[in-house]
Design a protein around this motif. Structure first.
Motif, PDB file in Angstrom:
ATOM      1  N   UNK A   6       0.830  -1.206   0.000  1.00 17.11           N
ATOM      2  CA  UNK A   6       0.000   0.000   0.000  1.00 17.11           C
ATOM      3  C   UNK A   6       0.863   1.255   0.000  1.00 17.11           C
ATOM      4  N   UNK A   7       1.975   1.227   0.765  1.00 19.19           N
ATOM      5  CA  UNK A   7       2.878   2.380   0.789  1.00 19.19           C
ATOM      6  C   UNK A   7       3.522   2.598  -0.580  1.00 19.19           C
ATOM      7  N   UNK A   8       4.000   1.499  -1.191  1.00 22.32           N
ATOM      8  CA  UNK A   8       4.596   1.615  -2.531  1.00 22.32           C
ATOM      9  C   UNK A   8       3.572   2.111  -3.538  1.00 22.32           C
ATOM     10  N   UNK A   9       2.367   1.606  -3.432  1.00 22.28           N
ATOM     11  CA  UNK A   9       1.304   2.030  -4.346  1.00 22.28           C
ATOM     12  C   UNK A   9       0.986   3.507  -4.149  1.00 22.28           C
ATOM     13  N   UNK A  10       0.983   3.937  -2.873  1.00 21.58           N
ATOM     14  CA  UNK A  10       0.722   5.350  -2.597  1.00 21.58           C
ATOM     15  C   UNK A  10       1.817   6.232  -3.190  1.00 21.58           C
ATOM     16  N   UNK A  11       3.081   5.780  -3.088  1.00 21.58           N
ATOM     17  CA  UNK A  11       4.186   6.540  -3.676  1.00 21.58           C
ATOM     18  C   UNK A  11       4.047   6.630  -5.195  1.00 21.58           C
ATOM     19  N   UNK A  12       3.724   5.488  -5.823  1.00 25.53           N
ATOM     20  CA  UNK A  12       3.564   5.480  -7.280  1.00 25.53           C
ATOM     21  C   UNK A  12       2.421   6.390  -7.701  1.00 25.53           C
ATOM     22  N   UNK A  13       1.336   6.334  -6.940  1.00 25.85           N
ATOM     23  CA  UNK A  13       0.192   7.197  -7.245  1.00 25.85           C
ATOM     24  C   UNK A  13       0.552   8.670  -7.085  1.00 25.85           C
ATOM     25  N   UNK A  14       1.389   8.960  -6.060  1.00 30.36           N
ATOM     26  CA  UNK A  14       1.810  10.344  -5.852  1.00 30.36           C
ATOM     27  C   UNK A  14       2.674  10.832  -7.015  1.00 30.36           C
ATOM     28  N   UNK A  15       3.586   9.936  -7.495  1.00 29.05           N
ATOM     29  CA  UNK A  15       4.435  10.293  -8.632  1.00 29.05           C
ATOM     30  C   UNK A  15       3.577  10.520  -9.874  1.00 29.05           C
ATOM     31  N   UNK A  16       2.621   9.600 -10.092  1.00 25.04           N
ATOM     32  CA  UNK A  16       1.730   9.740 -11.246  1.00 25.04           C
ATOM     33  C   UNK A  16       0.928  11.030 -11.156  1.00 25.04           C
ATOM     34  N   UNK A  17       0.467  11.332  -9.929  1.00 22.78           N
ATOM     35  CA  UNK A  17      -0.308  12.564  -9.734  1.00 22.78           C
ATOM     36  C   UNK A  17       0.559  13.786 -10.006  1.00 22.78           C
ATOM     37  N   UNK A  18       1.824  13.724  -9.549  1.00 28.99           N
ATOM     38  CA  UNK A  18       2.731  14.851  -9.781  1.00 28.99           C
ATOM     39  C   UNK A  18       3.005  15.018 -11.275  1.00 28.99           C
ATOM     40  N   UNK A  19       3.236  13.883 -11.954  1.00 35.39           N
ATOM     41  CA  UNK A  19       3.442  13.946 -13.402  1.00 35.39           C
ATOM     42  C   UNK A  19       2.196  14.481 -14.099  1.00 35.39           C
ATOM     43  N   UNK A  20       1.039  14.060 -13.577  1.00 33.16           N
ATOM     44  CA  UNK A  20      -0.216  14.558 -14.140  1.00 33.16           C
ATOM     45  C   UNK A  20      -0.346  16.061 -13.974  1.00 33.16           C
ATOM     46  N   UNK A  21       0.115  16.568 -12.813  1.00 30.52           N
ATOM     47  CA  UNK A  21       0.070  18.018 -12.587  1.00 30.52           C
ATOM     48  C   UNK A  21       0.988  18.754 -13.549  1.00 30.52           C
ATOM     49  N   UNK A  22       2.181  18.161 -13.777  1.00 30.74           N
ATOM     50  CA  UNK A  22       3.132  18.778 -14.717  1.00 30.74           C
ATOM     51  C   UNK A  22       2.532  18.803 -16.117  1.00 30.74           C
ATOM     52  N   UNK A  23       1.962  17.676 -16.513  1.00 30.25           N
ATOM     53  CA  UNK A  23       1.344  17.610 -17.841  1.00 30.25           C
ATOM     54  C   UNK A  23       0.198  18.612 -17.948  1.00 30.25           C
ATOM     55  N   UNK A  24      -0.583  18.720 -16.865  1.00 32.62           N
ATOM     56  CA  UNK A  24      -1.702  19.666 -16.875  1.00 32.62           C
ATOM     57  C   UNK A  24      -1.198  21.104 -17.008  1.00 32.62           C
ATOM     58  N   UNK A  25      -0.101  21.418 -16.314  1.00 35.18           N
ATOM     59  CA  UNK A  25       0.473  22.757 -16.426  1.00 35.18           C
ATOM     60  C   UNK A  25       0.976  23.020 -17.846  1.00 35.18           C
ATOM     61  N   UNK A  26       1.638  21.999 -18.434  1.00 35.28           N
ATOM     62  CA  UNK A  26       2.127  22.154 -19.802  1.00 35.28           C
ATOM     63  C   UNK A  26       0.962  22.340 -20.774  1.00 35.28           C
ATOM     64  N   UNK A  27      -0.092  21.568 -20.586  1.00 37.75           N
ATOM     65  CA  UNK A  27      -1.259  21.711 -21.450  1.00 37.75           C
ATOM     66  C   UNK A  27      -1.890  23.086 -21.297  1.00 37.75           C
ATOM     67  N   UNK A  28      -1.851  23.612 -20.070  1.00 33.65           N
ATOM     68  CA  UNK A  28      -2.408  24.944 -19.833  1.00 33.65           C
ATOM     69  C   UNK A  28      -1.580  26.006 -20.562  1.00 33.65           C
ATOM     70  N   UNK A  29      -0.245  25.866 -20.507  1.00 38.37           N
ATOM     71  CA  UNK A  29       0.636  26.805 -21.207  1.00 38.37           C
ATOM     72  C   UNK A  29       0.389  26.737 -22.707  1.00 38.37           C
TER      73      UNK A  29
END
Length: 263
Positions: free
Chosen positions: A211-234
């Motif tokens: 569960x901890x590893x999954x939470x970390x992976x989800x956090x990384x994916x979420x962070x990457x998603x935020x970066x992609x969202x920011x790039x799409x916004x730009x």
């Protein structure tokens, strides 16, 4: 011991019980080697009713569906040559170390099929009871009268001192506590209990790490998603700016063409 527990759970006086027959005697040396050890006791009471007593210490996500499945299984007990009038009353009693319905906490709950409009019992031979070991403080006067709170405390004891104090409450509890003590002195039983507990602890550790590893992976994916969202916004902003500039240029060209036509 079993007779005392059944009497408490079904609110019976001892002289009302002529026989208690264990239909699935447990061989500890065999059953406790199983990967998933489930303590499930099937009892024939007075040769007229079937009782399934299930002890669950870990939260079961679909316990309500599972308990109904167990109850239906023992209710369907007709043998060849018997008719529907021979169906025996069936009870599934879950002794749980978790609260199955957190919004409706209750120490000892009895459930039957009931008409939702007229509120009459559809069939009195079909019963599902739950003893919640985490809600002892909610025990009613009737629960205490039948000493269900004592049985719950017995199953929740962690030390020999607690067990000794409970044994002083009643002759049945004294016999029960002495049996628990003897079983714990049995080397083989204690070995398999400890082995099961260790296996359960390892499984919980693996599950926790997963569960901890999954939470970390989800956090990384979420962070990457935020970066992609920011790039799409730009990119969207740049696109909007380009479209604005193109619109201004088209408007200017239109004005110039109009002036040219006038000249």
């Amino acid at each position: 011991m079993l007779k005392g527990l059944v009497c408490a759970l079904l609110h019976l006086e001892p002289d009302e019980v002529q026989s208690v027959v264990l239909l699935n005697p447990i061989e500890f040396s065999d059953r406790m080697r199983d990967k998933d050890f489930i303590l499930d006791i099937k009892v024939m009471l007075n040769d007229t009713a079937i009782i399934n007593i299930e002890l669950q210490v870990r939260t079961q996500q679909f316990w309500d569906d599972r308990s109904l499945s167990y109850l239906c299984r023992i209710f369907n007990s007709l043998e060849k040559g018997e008719d529907y009038s021979d169906i025996r009353p069936a009870y599934h009693i879950g002794i749980l170390d978790f609260t199955p319905f957190p919004d409706y906490p209750e120490f000892y709950a009895a459930n039957k099929m009931m008409n939702i409009k007229k509120h009459y019992i559809y069939n009195d031979k079909f019963t599902l009871n739950v003893l919640d070991l985490n809600q002892i403080e909610l025990a009613t006067e009737e629960d205490r009268q039948w000493k269900l709170d004592y049985w719950a405390r017995l199953l929740k004891t962690r030390t020999w001192e607690e067990l000794k104090m409970l044994s002083q409450q009643d002759e049945i509890f004294q016999e029960t506590c002495e049996t628990v003590f003897r079983l714990n002195q049995d080397d083989e039983v204690r070995y398999w209990c400890e082995a099961c507990e260790e296996a359960d602890r390892v499984a919980r550790t693996i599950e926790s790490r997963y569960k901890k590893d999954l939470a970390k992976k989800n956090a990384i994916i979420a962070e990457q998603g935020n970066v992609i969202a920011e790039q799409e916004q730009v990119i969207a902003q740049q696109k909007a700016e380009n479209e604005r500039q193109l619109a201004e240029r088209d408007a200017q060209i239109a004005r110039l063409q109009a002036l040219l036509e006038q000249k």
